[in-house]
Scaffold this active site. Sequence first.
Site, PDB file in Angstrom:
ATOM      1  N   PRO A 161       0.784  -1.249   0.000  1.00  0.00           N
ATOM      2  CA  PRO A 161       0.000   0.000   0.000  1.00  0.00           C
ATOM      3  C   PRO A 161       0.814   1.296   0.000  1.00  0.00           C
ATOM      4  CG  PRO A 161       0.079  -0.910   2.203  1.00  0.00           C
ATOM      5  CD  PRO A 161       0.791  -1.898   1.306  1.00  0.00           C
ATOM      6  N   CYS A 162       1.514   1.545  -1.095  1.00  0.00           N
ATOM      7  CA  CYS A 162       2.286   2.784  -1.193  1.00  0.00           C
ATOM      8  C   CYS A 162       1.358   4.009  -1.231  1.00  0.00           C
ATOM      9  CB  CYS A 162       3.239   2.754  -2.381  1.00  0.00           C
ATOM     10  SG  CYS A 162       2.483   2.378  -3.941  1.00  0.00           S
ATOM     11  N   HIS A 163       0.079   3.786  -1.463  1.00  0.00           N
ATOM     12  CA  HIS A 163      -0.882   4.891  -1.431  1.00  0.00           C
ATOM     13  C   HIS A 163      -1.064   5.441  -0.013  1.00  0.00           C
ATOM     14  CE1 HIS A 163      -3.171   1.157  -0.843  1.00  0.00           C
ATOM     15  NE2 HIS A 163      -3.931   1.880  -0.036  1.00  0.00           N
TER      16      HIS A 163
END
Length: 167
Positions: free
Chosen positions: A136-138
């Site tokens: 989850p780089c978001h």
Amino acid sequence: MLKISLKWAQFQLDEVNYLIALNNNKIVYLNMGANAFDDFSSFLKVNNFEANEDQSLEAFGINKINDYFNHFNLISLDDLELYGTPFQIKVWKTLFSVSRNKLLTYQELAFLVNQPLANRAVGTALKNNPILIFIPCHLVISKSGMINYKAGPELKVFVQSKEKLTF
């Protein structure tokens, strides 16, 4: 050395284009947006992989993304096959272990990987994240508020809003 051959498919969900690739039933690549195919082509070249389109993966991809956003079946690290440098993989695994309802800065993630001065290196690792959403780089934001995301800032906001709606 035998070349790894991935199976891949493109599909659309919630008016967003996705591309997913698997090796031995493990997710190797997931991207979204207009540049997903071009980025996938670069990923194949960098890793010296082959790929064969398999539209039967369309339903698999749709189900995995729906399950993720609806919290029915979260992905485990065992579902993923990561290809990158040792530092990139360390960043991705660390980020994977972070709570899904918590935003953090690049600097905070650098501290979590025991490299407190490596903000930019962490950002570069996230730029090269081959498995968007599930790694989850978001969830990582800049202190300045600038929105960086491999698939584009509008899709980062889209993914963040999907998660916010489900918490």
